[in-house]
Write a protein that holds these residues in place. Structure first.
Motif, mmCIF file in Angstrom:
data_model
loop_
_atom_site.group_PDB
_atom_site.id
_atom_site.type_symbol
_atom_site.label_atom_id
_atom_site.label_comp_id
_atom_site.label_asym_id
_atom_site.label_seq_id
_atom_site.Cartn_x
_atom_site.Cartn_y
_atom_site.Cartn_z
ATOM 1 N N SER A 139 0.676 -1.100 -0.014
ATOM 2 C CA SER A 139 0.038 -0.071 -0.001
ATOM 3 C C SER A 139 0.793 1.366 0.033
ATOM 4 C CB SER A 139 -0.846 0.035 1.347
ATOM 5 O OG SER A 139 -0.234 -0.260 2.396
ATOM 6 N N TYR A 152 1.460 -5.637 15.560
ATOM 7 C CA TYR A 152 2.664 -4.749 15.668
ATOM 8 C C TYR A 152 2.402 -3.795 16.904
ATOM 9 C CZ TYR A 152 3.712 -6.952 11.290
ATOM 10 O OH TYR A 152 3.909 -7.632 10.159
ATOM 11 N N THR A 162 -2.638 -6.994 11.680
ATOM 12 C CA THR A 162 -3.423 -7.515 10.771
ATOM 13 C C THR A 162 -4.736 -6.957 10.372
ATOM 14 O OG1 THR A 162 -2.069 -9.732 10.994
ATOM 15 C CG2 THR A 162 -4.040 -10.034 9.593
ATOM 16 N N GLY A 163 -4.876 -6.693 9.308
ATOM 17 C CA GLY A 163 -6.301 -6.106 9.001
ATOM 18 C C GLY A 163 -6.414 -4.707 9.266
ATOM 19 N N TYR A 174 -2.712 -2.025 -5.042
ATOM 20 C CA TYR A 174 -2.381 -0.605 -5.098
ATOM 21 C C TYR A 174 -1.268 -0.412 -6.320
ATOM 22 C CZ TYR A 174 -4.531 -0.714 -0.871
ATOM 23 O OH TYR A 174 -5.780 -1.089 -0.133
ATOM 24 N N ILE A 199 -3.532 -2.231 8.528
ATOM 25 C CA ILE A 199 -2.208 -1.479 7.978
ATOM 26 C C ILE A 199 -2.552 -0.671 6.947
ATOM 27 C CG2 ILE A 199 -1.088 -3.856 8.427
ATOM 28 C CD1 ILE A 199 -1.100 -4.147 5.175
ATOM 29 N N LEU A 200 -3.891 -0.243 6.403
ATOM 30 C CA LEU A 200 -3.988 0.802 5.439
ATOM 31 C C LEU A 200 -4.529 2.085 6.042
ATOM 32 C CD1 LEU A 200 -6.298 -1.703 3.114
ATOM 33 C CD2 LEU A 200 -3.466 -1.249 2.990
ATOM 34 N N GLU A 220 -4.739 -13.695 4.742
ATOM 35 C CA GLU A 220 -4.227 -12.630 5.474
ATOM 36 C C GLU A 220 -3.943 -11.588 4.374
ATOM 37 O OE1 GLU A 220 -0.585 -14.168 7.077
ATOM 38 O OE2 GLU A 220 -0.066 -12.444 7.654
ATOM 39 N N LEU A 276 -13.120 -6.430 7.478
ATOM 40 C CA LEU A 276 -11.935 -6.044 7.277
ATOM 41 C C LEU A 276 -11.793 -6.243 5.707
ATOM 42 C CD1 LEU A 276 -10.211 -8.054 10.211
ATOM 43 C CD2 LEU A 276 -10.545 -5.596 10.014
ATOM 44 N N PRO A 277 -10.729 -5.658 5.341
ATOM 45 C CA PRO A 277 -9.736 -4.728 5.877
ATOM 46 C C PRO A 277 -10.208 -3.505 6.558
ATOM 47 C CG PRO A 277 -9.657 -4.624 3.513
ATOM 48 C CD PRO A 277 -10.390 -5.582 3.947
ATOM 49 N N GLN A 309 -0.775 -16.146 11.709
ATOM 50 C CA GLN A 309 -1.626 -15.330 10.800
ATOM 51 C C GLN A 309 -2.020 -14.011 11.401
ATOM 52 O OE1 GLN A 309 -4.414 -17.042 8.296
ATOM 53 N NE2 GLN A 309 -2.970 -18.574 7.699
ATOM 54 N N ASN A 310 -2.012 -13.718 12.607
ATOM 55 C CA ASN A 310 -2.571 -12.648 13.337
ATOM 56 C C ASN A 310 -1.397 -11.759 14.035
ATOM 57 O OD1 ASN A 310 -5.620 -13.111 13.070
ATOM 58 N ND2 ASN A 310 -4.971 -14.970 13.895
ATOM 59 N N ARG A 311 -0.782 -10.855 13.093
ATOM 60 C CA ARG A 311 0.249 -10.061 13.612
ATOM 61 C C ARG A 311 -0.231 -8.970 14.422
ATOM 62 N NH1 ARG A 311 4.212 -11.603 9.921
ATOM 63 N NH2 ARG A 311 3.404 -13.884 9.251
ATOM 64 N N THR A 352 -6.059 -10.947 1.829
ATOM 65 C CA THR A 352 -7.171 -10.080 1.619
ATOM 66 C C THR A 352 -7.797 -9.529 2.876
ATOM 67 O OG1 THR A 352 -8.550 -12.024 2.116
ATOM 68 C CG2 THR A 352 -8.397 -11.627 -0.200
ATOM 69 N N THR A 353 -7.352 -9.946 3.965
ATOM 70 C CA THR A 353 -7.796 -9.372 5.340
ATOM 71 C C THR A 353 -7.051 -8.016 5.527
ATOM 72 O OG1 THR A 353 -7.971 -11.362 6.378
ATOM 73 C CG2 THR A 353 -8.269 -9.550 7.955
ATOM 74 N N ASN A 354 -5.926 -7.996 4.947
ATOM 75 C CA ASN A 354 -5.141 -6.949 4.838
ATOM 76 C C ASN A 354 -5.431 -5.805 3.890
ATOM 77 O OD1 ASN A 354 -3.468 -6.697 7.347
ATOM 78 N ND2 ASN A 354 -2.325 -8.420 6.365
ATOM 79 N N GLY A 355 -6.277 -6.297 2.635
ATOM 80 C CA GLY A 355 -6.858 -5.639 1.773
ATOM 81 C C GLY A 355 -5.714 -5.211 0.559
ATOM 82 N N GLY A 358 -5.209 -20.157 11.229
ATOM 83 C CA GLY A 358 -4.083 -19.577 11.855
ATOM 84 C C GLY A 358 -4.094 -20.103 13.429
ATOM 85 N N TYR A 398 -2.109 -0.904 14.683
ATOM 86 C CA TYR A 398 -1.315 -1.296 13.408
ATOM 87 C C TYR A 398 -0.984 -2.848 13.804
ATOM 88 C CZ TYR A 398 2.154 -1.620 9.957
ATOM 89 O OH TYR A 398 3.062 -2.057 8.663
ATOM 90 N N ALA A 423 -8.426 1.597 2.584
ATOM 91 C CA ALA A 423 -9.410 0.328 3.075
ATOM 92 C C ALA A 423 -10.774 0.445 2.335
ATOM 93 C CB ALA A 423 -9.556 0.448 4.554
#
Lengths: 415, 518
Positions: free
Chosen positions: A93, B486, B100-101, A311, B103-104, A110, B257-258, B482-484, A112-115, A378, B98, B109
């Motif tokens: 992005s 930060y 997973t899901g 993007y 970050i945008l 992961e 999400l996202p 899978q679930n970061r 798609t969840t983050n887009g 996960g 910040y 989003a």
């Protein structure tokens, strides 16, 4: 005095270096700004593709051919597969990511969840792909991945030790034992277990991880893992307090060493290890996975493919490169020839099945199901291997499996 | 003083001046270039920092005063980039969601959600298209499945037109310029986002082309209203609003999400200490971290000092050879050392069990207590040579007369060590011990490479192991699975920073008292 002059120059030089480093750090690399400004210059368009370093060579020719055909340059960037996904998510992005990234289908949840990835449209070509490849590339009803190769586990047999494929798991152990080697059968585990490699045996007892909803997507609300008590009991019987055919002491490296040195008759592994065995001079045959239960042993299928960055400024070219070029038989066969993994396109897969090893993996993958890509998976991974490892090491199978199911359920509910 | 200050002016030769101007000119040119690039990308803050930084550096090096600044500026620049920025950024992340899901940015989003909500109408045909242009507005010239030509733009729905056909495909129409594929490459975003309505009724969906060659019928499951900043499900009518926590939330509270990154205040810190699944592990991981760091310093110092005392004895023969052997673990890369030890300690295939203990089956790395002992021993092996070197140096720095005087007074060896050598040693070694403690508090390498934090604590709600220290726990929270998270990991880092800083400050205070005694 001399010092002062020197220090002026040195200081200025340092500052230049530092400023350059600092800027590239905090904003973007010059290469990235090149990509983003490329469309404005119009004359040439460059697609940046991140690929697993091990497959970069396989794609180099395809990239050259595509450029000759369309004038769109394809810049293949070899990346370390273990960091590719994270780097892609972080950079997609920000404008400094690639236009296309190569990855495994189980990243879909992961990504798609983050887009960070854009849907593809395979159109009429969709039916040209192996059903398992198309199934794996679809997430929540939408195709996001152009499938390129299908990987699944199969049973490698040392044909010099055992001439015939095994009919079922017990037959395999009997044949392996009769061959007189130290290990009739090896499978990669490790102290934290390795559920991916035990999954075929689990499905043989009719216990997949998740059920599927009406549209065919894995449904996180239908955790069917709990049906695996029979599998847990069987696993206990194969563990340290039973027949000792499966051990947490066997890591991937140890399993490989035992098979490639002829000390093991059967090895449950994937196509990535075949080369090592053949190079070691083993007469390798690839069989379907012998089932220990009443149902066929279904391994997980992993589908490698390509994603388009949501993007990217080059989405039209990226879609064209993937769908209209990498999705064609000739290219998939060419990729197979340099990569050696079963192509995802049915026609290409059939074309290369004259190779007995590929045919073996294809046959073993007949019943393969895509590894679930949903985020709830996960949570399963977090507990699954540990529970299996403790059952192998003699923990009570019923109680441990029930605890596993409860832990996973509460982790899914809690997230 | 006057001499010093006026000296540079007098002696600055032509060559030096030219070099100075060239280098500073180059630096400023680079800064201007970077500034322009950054401004065009919208990074105004960083652009301002670069320009101001360049001006400050230029002034410092052109000025004839500011001599101290000339020496300090490079160091300060490094400090700003590699320390201040990193710490500042970590603190900033700790106060955001910040993960997973998330970050945008919010705009991104929305873009991603709308893109993911595009559904191709089931069983709808595919259309081959030619992208056409009129007055710089793009349109699609479509060949329908029945072979007729249709034309539409974003504003006007598809209508039949008379077109020129080539190989059964409509390729040109009067009043519009047909674009070749190569022409599309310069305006891919425009082509990609072009949606031509099929009919006046929006529910019929629209035609989009992803590759500039073939178009499909799509409907959008979600629609975005920029005025109210809400998303609406076009099928069920459910409205999703900004829930304030970086995601759109439906009427029943389900998040979609996202989402995007927002400031969440102290949430991460609150979670670290209040969520039972995290709090439990956090308490004992903290306890073990402190124990690990303290015990490591203790045994490393004890063994290093013992060795130094032994090898410092002049009556010992072959001291040099022994000393070289002693220092070997230090010369060996620590990464490699830790990994080799991890292999040697393996239960059934490791060298220790197989060869040294003759086929024993001791679970060095998989038993909770033994695993703790194992990492401490590996850390001792890796760490004592350094302490041995430092202690040897410190011992040799103690003046011979002091020992001589003590011996004349009739002290025993033990008394000499206890009352003379040790106090003198500690003055020079205390800062090193504190540094060793701080280092081991965050000794990620040894833990990660020897046990990977294992054996896993099966009872904990997060993937944490019996030998995990805080920093390896942070790593697991931020970079595995899978679930970061930060934000949470950054909050943990700040907690670690505070603990280490507090312990260091207290220790340095104690050291000062020590110096006063002597």
């Amino acid at each position: 005095m001399h010092m002062t002059k020197k220090s002026i120059a040195a200081g200025a030089l340092l500052a230049v270096a530092v400023l350059t480093a600092g800027c590239s750090n905090s904003t973007t690399t010059p290469a990235a700004s090149d990509t983003s400004s490329a469309p404005e210059t119009n004359a040439t368009s460059t697609l940046t593709v991140w690929v697993d370093a091990e497959r970069a060579d396989a794609l180099a020719q395809a990239a050259t051919d595509y450029e000759a055909q369309t004038g769109i340059a394809v810049d293949i960037v070899a990346r370390d597969n273990s960091t590719l996904k994270d780097d892609f998510i972080q950079q997609a992005s920000s404008g400094s990511g690639p236009d296309i990234a190569m990855g495994a289908h189980d990243w879909l949840g992961e990504l798609t969840t983050n887009g960070v990835i854009a849907p593809l449209e395979l159109g009429d070509k969709a039916s040209d792909f192996l059903p398992v490849a198309l199934d794996a590339s679809t997430y929540d009803g939408i195709v996001y991945e152009l499938p390129y190769a299908v990987e699944n586990l199969a049973m490698l047999r040392n044909a010099d030790l055992v001439a015939e494929p095994a009919a079922n798991f017990d037959d395999m152990i009997a044949k392996g034992t009769a061959a007189g080697v130290e290990f009739p059968f090896v499978v990669e585990q490790g102290e934290n277990g390795n559920p991916y490699h035990l999954y075929p045996f689990q499905t043989a007892f009719g216990a997949p991880v998740f059920g599927r909803d009406a549209a065919g997507s894995y449904d996180p609300t239908q955790l069917t893992l709990g049906d695996g008590t029979a599998f847990a009991q069987w696993l206990y019987g194969q563990g340290s307090k039973g027949a000792n055919t499966i051990s947490t002491e066997i890591t991937g490296d140890i399993a490989k060493e035992k098979f490639t040195t002829g000390q093991a008759a059967f090895w449950l592994t994937g196509p990535w290890n075949v080369k090592a065995a053949v190079d070691a001079g083993i007469n390798v045959a690839v069989d379907a996975i012998p089932s220990p239960g009443s149902e066929p042993a279904q391994p997980f299928a992993g589908v490698k493919g390509f994603f388009v960055n949501q993007y990217s400024d080059n989405k039209v070219a990226a879609n064209d490169f993937l769908v209209n070029y990498l999705g064609t038989v000739d290219v998939q066969v060419a990729l197979f020839e340099s990569g050696g993994v079963l192509p995802a396109l049915t026609a290409a897969a059939d074309a290369v099945s004259s190779d007995p090893i590929i045919a073996g993996f294809k046959a073993a993958g007949m019943d393969a199901v895509p590894m679930p890509a949903i985020p709830a998976m996960g949570r399963v991974w977090e507990f699954w291997g540990i529970a299996e490892a403790s059952i192998i090491n003699g923990a009570d199978p019923d109680a441990t499996w029930a605890q596993l199911t409860a832990d996973v359920q509460s982790a899914i509910d809690g997230s | 003083m006057t001499d010093l200050r006026s000296a540079p002016t007098r002696s600055t030769g032509m060559g030096t001046l030219v070099a100075k101007i060239t280098v500073l000119g180059g630096l400023d040119a680079l800064a201007v270039f970077l500034g322009a690039v950054l401004v065009s990308r919208g990074d105004y803050v960083i652009a301002a920092l670069v320009v101001v930084g360049a001006i400050v550096l230029t002034v410092i090096y052109l000025s004839e005063r500011l001599l101290p600044a000339k020496y300090m500026a490079p160091g300060l620049v490094f400090l700003a980039i590699f320390q201040v920025f990193v710490i500042g950024y970590t603190v900033y992340i700790a106060f955001t969601n910040y993960s997973t899901g998330h970050i945008l940015t919010q705009d991104q989003a929305v873009e991603a959600l709308l893109s993911q909500s595009q559904r191709r109408l089931p069983d709808s045909p595919s259309y081959s298209v030619t992208v056409v242009e009129s007055n710089s507005q793009l349109g699609l010239l479509v060949t329908a499945p029945d072979g007729t030509a249709l034309l539409g733009t974003a504003d006007s729905p598809l209508r039949p037109v008379d077109a020129t056909f080539q190989d059964g495909q409509a390729v040109a129409v009067e009043g519009y310029t047909s674009l070749r594929f190569a022409d599309l490459l310069g305006r891919q975003d425009e082509v990609f986002s072009l949606a031509v309505p099929l009919a006046d009724d929006a529910s019929a969906g629209s035609l989009r082309t992803l590759d500039g060659r073939t178009a499909y019928q799509y409907t959008s499951k979600l629609s975005f209203d920029p005025a109210s900043e809400t998303l609406t499900d076009t099928e069920t009518g459910e409205v999703y609003v900004d829930g304030g926590e970086g995601a759109f939330v439906g009427e029943d509270g389900t998040e979609i999400l996202p989402g995007w990154q927002v400031n969440v205040g102290l949430d991460n810190f609150t979670r670290a200490v209040s969520e039972p699944s995290i709090r439990g592990p956090l308490v004992y991981v903290t306890a073990w971290t402190i124990a690990f760091a303290a015990l490591s310093v203790g045994i490393i110092f004890a063994l290093g000092l013992l060795m130094a005392l032994l090898f410092n004895d002049p009556s010992m023969r072959g001291r040099t050879a022994y000393r070289i052997v002693m220092v070997l673990p230090y010369a060996f890369p620590a990464f490699l050392g830790a990994m080799v030890w991890s292999g040697m300690l393996s239960q059934s295939f490791g060298f220790i069990n197989q060869v040294v203990l003759g086929g024993a089956s001791i679970p060095w790395l998989t038993d909770p207590t033994l695993a703790k002992i194992s990492v401490l021993m590996v850390n001792l092996w890796l760490g004592f040579p350094y302490m041995f070197l430092v202690a040897t140096g410190a011992l040799q720095a103690i003046p011979g007369e002091v020992r001589e005087a003590a011996r004349v007074d009739g002290t025993s060896r033990w008394q000499m060590l206890r009352h003379i050598e040790l106090p003198l040693l500690l003055i020079s070694m205390a800062p090193i011990l504190i540094a060793t403690f701080a280092f081991n508090f965050n000794n990620f390498n040894v833990i990660y490479l020897v046990t990977g934090g294992g054996p896993r604590d099966t009872g904990a709600g997060i993937p944490v192991g019996q030998t995990d220290i805080l920093i390896s726990l942070v790593y697991k929270v931020a970079f595995t699975g899978q679930n970061r998270d930060y934000g949470l990991a950054s909050a943990f880092s700040i907690i670690i920073f505070i603990v280490v800083a507090a312990i260091s400050v207290i220790s340095f205070r104690r050291t000062k008292t020590l110096e006063e005694i002597s």
